[in-house]
Scaffold this motif. Structure first.
Motif, PDB file in Angstrom:
ATOM      1  N   CYS A 100       0.840  -1.208   0.000  1.00 24.97           N
ATOM      2  CA  CYS A 100       0.000   0.000   0.000  1.00 24.97           C
ATOM      3  C   CYS A 100       0.874   1.256   0.000  1.00 24.97           C
ATOM      4  O   CYS A 100       0.613   2.215   0.697  1.00 24.97           O
ATOM      5  CB  CYS A 100      -0.914  -0.035   1.222  1.00 24.97           C
ATOM      6  SG  CYS A 100      -2.220   1.184   1.169  1.00 24.97           S
ATOM      7  N   GLY A 101       1.970   1.221  -0.782  1.00 24.94           N
ATOM      8  CA  GLY A 101       2.784   2.426  -0.980  1.00 24.94           C
ATOM      9  C   GLY A 101       2.186   3.228  -2.127  1.00 24.94           C
ATOM     10  O   GLY A 101       1.096   2.907  -2.615  1.00 24.94           O
ATOM     11  N   GLU A 122      -1.563  -5.187   2.749  1.00 26.21           N
ATOM     12  CA  GLU A 122      -0.449  -4.398   3.303  1.00 26.21           C
ATOM     13  C   GLU A 122      -0.003  -5.024   4.618  1.00 26.21           C
ATOM     14  O   GLU A 122      -0.813  -5.209   5.521  1.00 26.21           O
ATOM     15  CB  GLU A 122      -0.913  -2.942   3.496  1.00 26.21           C
ATOM     16  CG  GLU A 122      -0.016  -2.069   4.345  1.00 26.21           C
ATOM     17  CD  GLU A 122       1.430  -1.978   3.855  1.00 26.21           C
ATOM     18  OE1 GLU A 122       1.644  -1.690   2.677  1.00 26.21           O
ATOM     19  OE2 GLU A 122       2.344  -2.209   4.688  1.00 26.21           O
ATOM     20  N   ARG A 123       1.294  -5.307   4.730  1.00 24.78           N
ATOM     21  CA  ARG A 123       1.820  -5.977   5.933  1.00 24.78           C
ATOM     22  C   ARG A 123       1.752  -5.057   7.161  1.00 24.78           C
ATOM     23  O   ARG A 123       1.643  -5.531   8.297  1.00 24.78           O
ATOM     24  CB  ARG A 123       3.262  -6.431   5.705  1.00 24.78           C
ATOM     25  CG  ARG A 123       4.266  -5.305   5.724  1.00 24.78           C
ATOM     26  CD  ARG A 123       5.609  -5.689   5.116  1.00 24.78           C
ATOM     27  NE  ARG A 123       6.325  -6.687   5.884  1.00 24.78           N
ATOM     28  CZ  ARG A 123       7.338  -7.410   5.399  1.00 24.78           C
ATOM     29  NH1 ARG A 123       7.758  -7.216   4.157  1.00 24.78           N
ATOM     30  NH2 ARG A 123       7.951  -8.291   6.142  1.00 24.78           N
ATOM     31  N   GLY A 124       1.848  -3.748   6.945  1.00 23.31           N
ATOM     32  CA  GLY A 124       1.900  -2.799   8.061  1.00 23.31           C
ATOM     33  C   GLY A 124       0.522  -2.364   8.520  1.00 23.31           C
ATOM     34  O   GLY A 124      -0.495  -2.967   8.169  1.00 23.31           O
ATOM     35  N   GLY A 155       3.221   3.372   2.464  1.00 28.75           N
ATOM     36  CA  GLY A 155       4.576   2.873   2.193  1.00 28.75           C
ATOM     37  C   GLY A 155       5.649   3.801   2.735  1.00 28.75           C
ATOM     38  O   GLY A 155       5.437   4.541   3.707  1.00 28.75           O
ATOM     39  N   ALA A 156       6.803   3.760   2.073  1.00 26.77           N
ATOM     40  CA  ALA A 156       7.931   4.589   2.515  1.00 26.77           C
ATOM     41  C   ALA A 156       7.635   6.067   2.279  1.00 26.77           C
ATOM     42  O   ALA A 156       8.333   6.931   2.790  1.00 26.77           O
ATOM     43  CB  ALA A 156       9.187   4.164   1.770  1.00 26.77           C
ATOM     44  N   GLY A 157       6.584   6.355   1.516  1.00 22.79           N
ATOM     45  CA  GLY A 157       6.281   7.754   1.181  1.00 22.79           C
ATOM     46  C   GLY A 157       5.569   8.517   2.283  1.00 22.79           C
ATOM     47  O   GLY A 157       5.562   9.751   2.270  1.00 22.79           O
ATOM     48  N   THR A 158       4.970   7.833   3.269  1.00 25.31           N
ATOM     49  CA  THR A 158       4.095   8.547   4.218  1.00 25.31           C
ATOM     50  C   THR A 158       4.869   9.426   5.188  1.00 25.31           C
ATOM     51  O   THR A 158       4.574  10.611   5.349  1.00 25.31           O
ATOM     52  CB  THR A 158       3.235   7.543   5.000  1.00 25.31           C
ATOM     53  OG1 THR A 158       2.540   6.756   4.057  1.00 25.31           O
ATOM     54  CG2 THR A 158       2.222   8.252   5.885  1.00 25.31           C
ATOM     55  N   TYR A 159       5.839   8.835   5.875  1.00 26.36           N
ATOM     56  CA  TYR A 159       6.621   9.632   6.832  1.00 26.36           C
ATOM     57  C   TYR A 159       7.966   9.964   6.190  1.00 26.36           C
ATOM     58  O   TYR A 159       9.026   9.693   6.726  1.00 26.36           O
ATOM     59  CB  TYR A 159       6.759   8.870   8.160  1.00 26.36           C
ATOM     60  CG  TYR A 159       5.409   8.735   8.805  1.00 26.36           C
ATOM     61  CD1 TYR A 159       4.821   9.828   9.437  1.00 26.36           C
ATOM     62  CD2 TYR A 159       4.692   7.557   8.722  1.00 26.36           C
ATOM     63  CE1 TYR A 159       3.557   9.741   9.977  1.00 26.36           C
ATOM     64  CE2 TYR A 159       3.421   7.456   9.269  1.00 26.36           C
ATOM     65  CZ  TYR A 159       2.864   8.555   9.885  1.00 26.36           C
ATOM     66  OH  TYR A 159       1.605   8.469  10.417  1.00 26.36           O
TER      67      TYR A 159
END
Ligand code: FAD
Length: 530
Positions: A100-101, A122-124, A155-159
């Motif tokens: 879900c990135g 999404e794993r997270g 994904g890596a884009g959120t924070y």
């Protein structure tokens, strides 16, 4: 152009520049436009900003503007982008999207537009729950392995730093990506800024709103759904679906794999299943951190003691050179930002950069990396085969953890000491919350990276006076710049060459390098399956 045409009502796009202090002044803008078009100011009925950028190449900073101008006529009415996704019909085909990135989310929205039901796994955790898991990383150095700076909704884009500029303009309609983000709450300014940026305080709400659109239209988003197996048909040549760690199976017409570059277990799973993978170049290095006022002074040519006026954003830079056939370059520069622990496992230290919308931290940081070609990972090939690049990254991350002394403390060295091969007696202040331990980064990095980095830094110090002075701090290591593995796909169909209905997507598959390019690739993959 005929005289007659010149006197007709018309719309024109005009590029011009204004001194910084006049750039927000409507009267000054109108005067400049009328001068450029050689018309009387009263013929300008309406003007709209199209692009805004800063020209800091001279001591007198100028603002470059592009305006849409209605001459003796009004401009078309501006309609702000809003989410407008039609509800899916019952029984439409399902597309399984893993991750879900940005790639997965934009793929899902495009599937909906094209009439297919996306099911995101999404794993997270969702963006709000995920936020609480960042605390233990910062304060106790404890990484929650499925919920961290890389894993979770958005994904890596959120924070992240939320920079949205991309050089991937040939990969697709960048403006569509910006419109979707604005429709879901990103500031409209990203539509006009030459270097658009959102910031980590705004991004979580944008991704939550995007999830809202997906679910409202009839798609599904499952959190805590870690994919641990791929379900192939009897021939082993067609993807049917995936299985998650909790034993659920999800079957769909196609599987879009958008798991990002940190899902090392996914690469391992693919390799174990003998699914074709390739090594690709990547880059490793460090984060370099400076006081932001120093970067402002260098980039805006301020005299000593001059403070950046509020109208100017925290200054950025981009540096690149080539040393003995390998690139040395800055990467993901974060003005007014913070360095964050971006590890996904507890035995490693990985640094990356982020910022808030205002970009008002007293620090500037940037990745400073050297390209690593597949042949540079020879040492790891015997044991790890095509995953040698991942083993190379992991080796450095574990070494960083050991040199830092644990609990996510990072090894640090002043840039000048790195160049001179010396342990730093003291380290400058840092935005990296878990803290630093002085270490010989120049010795821990592989020699091929270290010597090129030294030469590169010296060069950059000549280009930007003060860049490698006493205040410049290096933190180890920046290893997750891009994926060391490519999951191949057919150029036209985007399916894996050996497995039908399996579409590798986004940064993890080797087709993107940032939020916007991942989003573009997600949209392309959705179009390929639809
Ligand atoms: C701190 C930081 C700052 C950054 N700053 C910027 C920036 O300013 N601008 C920019 O353009 N880029 C930035 N980036 C890079 C950018 O975030 C990535 O390029 C982009 O997010 C890649 O998108 P993606 O969708 O391909 O993969 P990702 O964003 O990595 O998303 C992959 C998703 O898949 C999930 N996943 C992984 N494995 C599984 C599995 N087995 N089952 C289910 N789900 C799984 C993950 O949890 C993750 O949510 C930054 C990255 C970091 C970490």
């Amino acid at each position: 152009m005929s005289e007659q045409h010149h006197s007709e009502p018309r719309i024109e796009f005009v590029d011009f520049s204004l001194a910084l202090e006049l750039s927000e002044d409507e009267a000054a803008r109108k005067k400049a436009v009328s001068k450029k078009l050689r018309i009387k100011p009263d013929r300008i009925q309406e003007m709209k900003l199209v692009k805004h950028s800063i020209d800091a190449r001279r001591a007198n900073i100028r603002i470059q503007l592009r305006m849409e101008v209605g001459i003796d006529c009004a401009l078309a009415e501006y309609v702000a982008p809003v989410p407008s996704y039609k509800s899916l019909n019952a029984g439409v085909e399902k597309v399984i999207i893993v991750g879900c990135g940005p790639a997965g989310m934009f793929a899902a929205l495009r599937c909906i537009e094209l009439g297919k039901k996306p099911i995101i796994l999404e794993r997270g955790k969702d963006a709000s729950a995920r936020r609480f898991d960042l605390g233990p990383i910062m304060r106790k150095g404890q990484v929650i392995e499925d919920s961290n700076y890389c894993f979770g909704e958005g994904g890596a884009g959120t924070y992240s730093d939320g920079k949205l500029y991309t050089r991937a303009t040939k990969r697709g309609p960048v403006r569509d990506v910006y419109d979707v983000l604005v429709a879901h709450g990103a500031p409209e300014q990203i539509l006009t800024d030459a270097h658009p940026h959102v910031g980590s305080n705004l991004l979580p709400n944008v991704v939550k709103a995007m999830r809202g659109s997906i679910i409202e239209a009839g798609g599904e988003v499952h959190f805590g759904a870690k994919v641990v197996d791929f379900l192939l048909d009897e021939s082993g040549k067609e993807m049917r679906g995936v299985a998650t760690a909790d034993g659920e199976e999800y079957i769909g017409e196609s599987v879009i794999l958008a798991t990002g570059h940190s899902a090392r277990d996914v690469y391992k799973l693919l390799a174990d299943k003998n699914i074709l993978l390739e090594q690709k170049p990547f880059a490793v290095g460090m984060r370099i951190e400076h006081p932001q006022p120093l970067i402002d002074k260098i980039q805006y040519s301020f005299r000593a003691g001059v403070k950046r006026p509020d109208i100017l954003p925290a200054a950025r830079y981009r540096l690149a050179t080539k040393i003995d056939d390998r690139g040395v370059h800055s990467f993901c520069m974060c003005p007014g930002g913070f360095i964050v622990p971006a590890a996904t496992e507890n035995d490693e230290v990985v640094v990356n950069g982020m910022s808030l919308a205002r970009r008002d931290s007293p620090f500037a940081n940037s990745g400073m990396v050297v390209t690593v070609e597949p042949e540079d990972t020879e040492k790891f090939k015997k044991e790890h085969g095509v995953l040698a690049g991942i083993a190379y990254q992991k080796d450095l991350e574990v070494k960083a953890s050991k040199a830092g002394g644990g609990v996510q403390k990072a090894p640090g060295q002043r840039a000048i000491d790195f160049i001179n091969g010396k342990l730093s007696d003291t380290l400058p202040n840092t935005s990296y919350f878990p803290g630093l331990t002085s270490a010989r980064l120049d010795e821990i990095l592989p020699y091929d990276v270290s010597y090129r980095m030294k030469i590169g830094l010296k060069k950059f110090g000549n280009q930007m006076n003060g860049y490698v002075g006493e205040d410049a701090n290096l933190l180890g290591f920046e290893t997750r710049t891009s994926s060391p593995v490519r999951i191949p796909r057919d150029e036209k169909t985007l399916h894996h060459p050996e497995i039908q209905n399996f579409i590798p997507c986004g940064e993890g598959a080797g087709y993107a390098g940032g939020i916007v390019s991942a989003a573009l690739d997600g949209m392309r993959c959705a179009e390929a399956v639809c």
